[in-house]
Design a protein around this motif. Structure first.
Motif, short mmCIF file in Angstrom:
data_model
loop_
_atom_site.label_atom_id
_atom_site.label_comp_id
_atom_site.label_asym_id
_atom_site.label_seq_id
_atom_site.Cartn_x
_atom_site.Cartn_y
_atom_site.Cartn_z
N MET B 177 122.53 80.24 11.21
CA MET B 177 122.41 79.44 12.45
C MET B 177 121.52 78.23 12.22
SD MET B 177 123.58 79.17 15.46
CE MET B 177 123.18 77.96 16.72
N VAL B 178 120.48 78.41 11.39
CA VAL B 178 119.61 77.27 11.07
C VAL B 178 120.43 76.20 10.34
CG1 VAL B 178 117.55 76.49 9.84
CG2 VAL B 178 117.56 78.72 10.96
N ALA B 246 105.54 76.87 17.05
CA ALA B 246 106.23 77.15 15.80
C ALA B 246 105.47 76.55 14.61
CB ALA B 246 107.66 76.61 15.86
N PHE B 247 104.93 75.35 14.80
CA PHE B 247 104.10 74.75 13.74
C PHE B 247 102.88 75.61 13.45
CE2 PHE B 247 106.26 70.62 14.14
CZ PHE B 247 106.19 70.17 12.83
N HIS B 248 102.27 76.11 14.52
CA HIS B 248 101.03 76.85 14.37
C HIS B 248 101.22 78.14 13.57
CE1 HIS B 248 97.09 78.31 16.49
NE2 HIS B 248 96.97 78.24 15.19
N VAL B 249 102.38 78.76 13.73
CA VAL B 249 102.60 80.03 13.03
C VAL B 249 103.38 79.84 11.71
CG1 VAL B 249 102.50 81.34 15.18
CG2 VAL B 249 104.73 80.64 14.28
N CYS B 256 109.64 88.38 12.75
CA CYS B 256 109.83 89.70 13.34
C CYS B 256 110.73 89.66 14.56
CB CYS B 256 108.48 90.34 13.71
SG CYS B 256 107.73 89.74 15.24
N GLY B 257 110.94 88.45 15.08
CA GLY B 257 111.94 88.29 16.15
C GLY B 257 111.48 88.69 17.53
N LEU B 271 114.70 80.80 16.02
CA LEU B 271 115.36 79.79 15.18
C LEU B 271 114.41 78.66 14.79
CD1 LEU B 271 118.86 79.55 16.92
CD2 LEU B 271 118.31 80.68 14.75
N LEU B 272 113.46 78.37 15.68
CA LEU B 272 112.45 77.35 15.33
C LEU B 272 111.64 77.84 14.13
CD1 LEU B 272 111.06 76.31 18.84
CD2 LEU B 272 112.43 74.88 17.32
#
Lengths: 337, 320
Positions: B177-178, B246-249, B256-257, B271-272
């Motif tokens: 998907m990405v 998303a950047f932070h992690v 893990c979803g 997806l991010l």
């Protein structure tokens, strides 16, 4: 009674939308929420529960209240104009319609909330009986009849037709041009009520949830265990049709201030944060507050009427499956206690 | 499995390993499971079955006494990552690996048009769904959680022991998907994310459940930061929140979803994060957060072979 064949639904919506805004359950990226009708919108009247309740029509998640504009030493203050156009919200379920009555008790009592009152005045509510109640529904515990919802107009889907009944003048005006019908909805109602009786949460024991037992409920040691898995997110409060707490904030526009209000959640650590700090330092107190408000404080201030309408959205949506039903079952007392 | 786990937990307790166990509690429906710390007196409410999808690792943050934690293979990556970040003390956890053959998403069953679900029975690869409106049958593989459809494999990482044999339930390529999103034009991709992210109600469930989000006070909850965000100033702010998160992690997300599982609006937030994981793999070589204890992820671990900052220009911008 009036009749509207499914095949003519869209034409009816187009007529309504020609001179006023029409909100109804619309699908976006796989989820259904109340949205504005357009010709291209994917209308989903079949969806029993929108993700968020219908309360946003009268109490939006964010709304401007006031604007301060500074010029030199002058401050110009402009209040936000109140809603002054008619609109229709179509497809509201019985639980959400009852929630409007609860919100009225909060916002329409003195001093009246002008933003909410203006929306109530201009809005026409068309409700829809629940053909297929969900397993998480428990509205009947609060004397709500999913087969005969309130609102300005009540609609039932019978076969290939919507049968509509006007309950108010506003409602009559909205459906005046539809064909008359002598359809009987009692068979449909009986069918719905038969399902409602068999729902897993049809007979919750609410004994002991009242002002008289306030301290017993408040001091129950079970709160710590009940709240242990709570993430402190705002899902339950934001999908809830009766949660009505809001925060008022100022946004710096560079030349003044835009004062707005937005939904707040008692699950959040900064909820009602004051100069002295907070009186609900952990999730145990925050979690307790939400359920005490709905099951004890609200009824004790409102002739025994609970602050929950049993829509079951929190049951469906809590990430960790905590919800008001579990609280009622854990803290409830037997009738003879 | 259930019986084996309970027997082993009781044995560990009687050996004095710990007095508590972190697991899943039975709910009102057979498909709702709540994380819970059990002790000897309420162990009978511990349930391990196909609905125990939620990742318990984050509940171990701030635990100062030893606890037995039930850990699925994918959860073990989160636990390892949390230990690496010193947010969980490994010595305070007895990680009891439990076998997994994929977890079921009741929302996916509902999405098939099945209403009024009261019970779900499993028989091998077939599920019988009992509803208020009659029984229905669905294939198990069609209603697995998204995270299980790109399973991380059947191996537990960094656990003390494992009970049972897991299955790899992958049925789709993890980065498909990405790659699809990457192949879109910037306008198409923007439209995709706007359509998804504009559903956000800013409940913060994604952040609060995320095992990589363990800041004591999130910048967005702190009234003193000036960016506290209870309401968006414009309709892009919620979008930005998710991008910033998303950047932070990035580099620490174990995929893990949970973010997508808990989103009340069904936004495919994972997806991010997967985009970052795919980029990290491509730019720095394959890397799996939480694969090993005490790893330094590529974004904080300089090597001479690292790509140059100009990679942003080469790969990004108008080229999509």
């Amino acid at each position: 009674m009036k009749k509207l064949p499914i095949s003519e639904l869209n034409a009816f919506f187009a007529r309504v939308a020609a001179d006023q805004k029409l909100y109804l359950p619309v699908e976006q990226a796989g989820q259904v929420d109340f949205g504005c009708w357009t010709e291209d919108a994917t209308v989903r009247l079949d969806a029993l529960k929108t993700v968020k309740s219908a309360k946003g029509a009268f109490f939006p998640q964010v709304e401007d209240m006031l604007r301060f504009h500074t010029q030199g030493k002058n401050i110009d203050i402009q209040p936000t104009e109140l809603m002054n156009e008619k609109f229709v919200i179509f497809g509201v379920r019985a639980c959400d319609a009852r929630a409007f009555e609860l919100l009225d008790r909060v916002f329409m009592s003195e001093p009246q909330d002008p933003f909410y009152a203006a929306r109530r005045e201009h809005g026409t509510v068309v409700t829809l009986a629940c053909g297929e109640p969900e397993a998480s529904c428990f509205c009947t515990n609060f004397d709500i009849d999913p087969a005969d919802p309130a609102g300005d107009v009540t609609a039932w889907l019978v076969g290939e037709n919507y049968v509509l009944r006007a309950n108010t003048e506003k409602g009559e005006a909205l459906i005046a041009d539809l064909a008359d019908s002598d359809d009987d909805v009692s068979a449909k109602q009986a069918e719905i009520r038969a399902i409602a009786e068999k729902l897993p949460f049809a007979n919750l024991n609410l004994n002991g949830f009242d002002g008289e037992h306030l301290m017993e409920r408040f001091s129950d040691p079970k709160w710590a265990e009940l709240s242990r898995a709570c993430l402190g997110c705002g899902t339950c409060t934001f999908v809830c049709p009766t949660c009505q707490c809001y925060d008022i904030r100022d946004y710096d526009t560079g030349h003044g201030v835009q004062r707005y209000r937005c939904w707040d959640s008692c699950m959040y650590s900064d909820f009602t944060l004051m100069a002295h700090g907070t009186n609900r330092p952990t999730q145990v107190e925050r979690f307790r507050q939400r359920f005490m408000h709905k099951l004890v404080y609200f009824p004790s201030n409102n002739e025994g009427i609970y602050g929950c309408v049993g829509c079951g959205r929190c049951v469906d949506k809590c990430p960790q499956s905590l919800n008001i039903v579990k609280v009622i079952k854990a803290l409830g007392v037997k009738a003879d206690d | 499995m259930q019986g084996m786990i309970l027997d082993r937990v009781r044995a560990l307790m009687s050996e004095g390993v710990a007095t508590r166990v972190l697991g899943w509690e039975t709910g009102e429906f057979p498909y709702d499971r709540t994380p819970k710390f059990f002790n000897e007196s309420n162990l009978e409410n511990l349930k391990y079955d196909s609905f125990c999808g939620c990742n318990l690792s984050k509940y171990l943050v701030n635990e100062s006494e030893k606890v037995i934690a039930l850990v699925k293979p994918c959860d073990s990556y989160s636990l390892t990552q949390l230990c690496t970040e010193h947010r969980v003390k490994r010595e305070n956890v007895y990680a009891l690996g439990v076998a997994c053959r994929g977890k079921i998403d009741v929302n996916k069953i509902a999405a098939l048009g099945i209403k009024g679900i009261t019970d779900v029975e499993e028989d091998g690869d077939t599920l019988t769904v009992h509803t208020l409106y009659g029984d229905k049958q669905v294939a198990r593989k069609d209603v697995l959680l998204n995270k299980c459809m790109s399973c991380k494999g059947k191996e537990h990482k960094n656990v003390d022991e494992v009970i049972g044999e897991s299955e790899d339930t992958s049925s789709v390529e993890r980065f498909d998907m990405v790659a699809e999103l990457e192949a879109m034009t910037p306008d198409q991709r923007f439209a995709f994310w706007r359509n998804e992210l504009s559903k956000c109600i800013r409940c913060n469930a994604c952040r609060n459940v995320c095992p990589a989000c363990t800041c004591v006070k999130c910048v967005f909850d702190n009234p003193n930061t000036g960016v506290q965000n209870k309401a968006a100033a414009d309709d892009f702010e919620e979008n930005m929140f998710h991008i910033i998160r998303a950047f932070h992690v990035a580099g620490r997300c174990t995929d893990c979803g949970e973010c997508s599982r808990v989103c009340p609006q069904g936004i495919p937030l994972h997806l991010l994060n997967r985009k970052f994981i795919k980029d990290i793999d491509e730019l720095y070589g394959d890397y799996v957060a939480g694969d090993e204890a005490d790893q330094r992820h590529p974004l904080i671990n300089f090597t001479k072979t690292d790509c140059e900052p100009s990679i942003v220009h080469q790969r990004g911008g108008d080229k999509g």
